[in-house]
Design a protein around this motif. Structure first.
Motif, PDB file in Angstrom:
ATOM      1  N   MET A 269       0.819  -1.192   0.000  1.00 45.34           N
ATOM      2  CA  MET A 269       0.000   0.000   0.000  1.00 45.34           C
ATOM      3  C   MET A 269       0.866   1.259   0.000  1.00 45.34           C
ATOM      4  O   MET A 269       0.446   2.280  -0.504  1.00 45.34           O
ATOM      5  N   SER A 270       2.063   1.190   0.547  1.00 41.84           N
ATOM      6  CA  SER A 270       2.899   2.384   0.606  1.00 41.84           C
ATOM      7  C   SER A 270       3.332   2.842  -0.785  1.00 41.84           C
ATOM      8  O   SER A 270       3.516   4.036  -1.004  1.00 41.84           O
ATOM      9  N   GLU A 271       3.481   1.920  -1.747  1.00 41.36           N
ATOM     10  CA  GLU A 271       3.836   2.309  -3.110  1.00 41.36           C
ATOM     11  C   GLU A 271       2.715   3.161  -3.710  1.00 41.36           C
ATOM     12  O   GLU A 271       2.962   4.177  -4.360  1.00 41.36           O
ATOM     13  N   PHE A 272       1.478   2.745  -3.451  1.00 44.67           N
ATOM     14  CA  PHE A 272       0.321   3.513  -3.925  1.00 44.67           C
ATOM     15  C   PHE A 272       0.329   4.909  -3.313  1.00 44.67           C
ATOM     16  O   PHE A 272       0.182   5.909  -4.015  1.00 44.67           O
ATOM     17  N   ASN A 273       0.512   4.987  -2.013  1.00 45.31           N
ATOM     18  CA  ASN A 273       0.542   6.278  -1.327  1.00 45.31           C
ATOM     19  C   ASN A 273       1.676   7.158  -1.836  1.00 45.31           C
ATOM     20  O   ASN A 273       1.505   8.373  -1.977  1.00 45.31           O
ATOM     21  N   ASN A 274       2.816   6.561  -2.104  1.00 46.08           N
ATOM     22  CA  ASN A 274       3.955   7.323  -2.630  1.00 46.08           C
ATOM     23  C   ASN A 274       3.645   7.914  -4.003  1.00 46.08           C
ATOM     24  O   ASN A 274       3.981   9.066  -4.279  1.00 46.08           O
ATOM     25  N   ARG A 275       2.989   7.122  -4.862  1.00 49.18           N
ATOM     26  CA  ARG A 275       2.623   7.622  -6.196  1.00 49.18           C
ATOM     27  C   ARG A 275       1.615   8.755  -6.091  1.00 49.18           C
ATOM     28  O   ARG A 275       1.738   9.767  -6.783  1.00 49.18           O
TER      29      ARG A 275
ATOM     30  N   LEU B  59       4.140   3.199 -13.499  1.00 44.80           N
ATOM     31  CA  LEU B  59       4.281   2.657 -12.142  1.00 44.80           C
ATOM     32  C   LEU B  59       2.941   2.190 -11.592  1.00 44.80           C
ATOM     33  O   LEU B  59       2.864   1.168 -10.910  1.00 44.80           O
ATOM     34  N   ALA B  60       1.885   2.910 -11.883  1.00 42.75           N
ATOM     35  CA  ALA B  60       0.555   2.528 -11.400  1.00 42.75           C
ATOM     36  C   ALA B  60       0.139   1.182 -11.983  1.00 42.75           C
ATOM     37  O   ALA B  60      -0.454   0.360 -11.285  1.00 42.75           O
ATOM     38  N   ASN B  61       0.473   0.958 -13.236  1.00 36.97           N
ATOM     39  CA  ASN B  61       0.121  -0.312 -13.872  1.00 36.97           C
ATOM     40  C   ASN B  61       0.979  -1.457 -13.362  1.00 36.97           C
ATOM     41  O   ASN B  61       0.554  -2.600 -13.379  1.00 36.97           O
ATOM     42  N   LYS B  62       2.161  -1.147 -12.905  1.00 31.97           N
ATOM     43  CA  LYS B  62       3.055  -2.175 -12.380  1.00 31.97           C
ATOM     44  C   LYS B  62       2.798  -2.458 -10.899  1.00 31.97           C
ATOM     45  O   LYS B  62       3.341  -3.388 -10.345  1.00 31.97           O
TER      46      LYS B  62
END
Length: 96
Positions: free
Chosen positions: A1-7, A64-67
């Motif tokens: 979830m942190s990758e999503f928040n970072n984006r 990045l969102a798709n990955k």
């Protein structure tokens, strides 16, 4: 979830940076259509270095969102760092 928040945080930061330019119409998103509308509304040159940088950031964030559904790989992490570097470059361009 942190990758999503970072984006999401990076997207917000880019929008905030662009809107510091003080144009009549503020940008509201980083989709291709949002950028095109913002360019048209403000009668900006789509070939300027600033706009090219904005499109590059948008494209990489979309990638990045798709990955994000896949396992986090070294290439994903490398691209995340690239986007952060591009955001810093954008910040410097706005100050010029």
């Amino acid at each position: 979830m942190s990758e999503f928040n970072n984006r999401i945080e990076l997207q917000r930061e880019v929008i905030k940076i662009i809107n510091q330019k003080g144009l009549d119409i503020q940008i509201t998103g980083l989709s291709d259509s949002a950028i095109k509308r913002w360019l048209s509304d403000n009668k900006l040159d789509k070939n300027s270095e600033l706009i090219k940088l904005l499109y590059e950031i948008s494209s990489k964030l979309f990638f990045l969102a798709n990955k994000s559904q896949e396992q986090i790989t070294d290439s994903y992490k490398k691209l995340s760092v690239e986007v952060s570097d591009l955001v810093n470059k954008l910040r410097m361009k706005i100050l010029e």
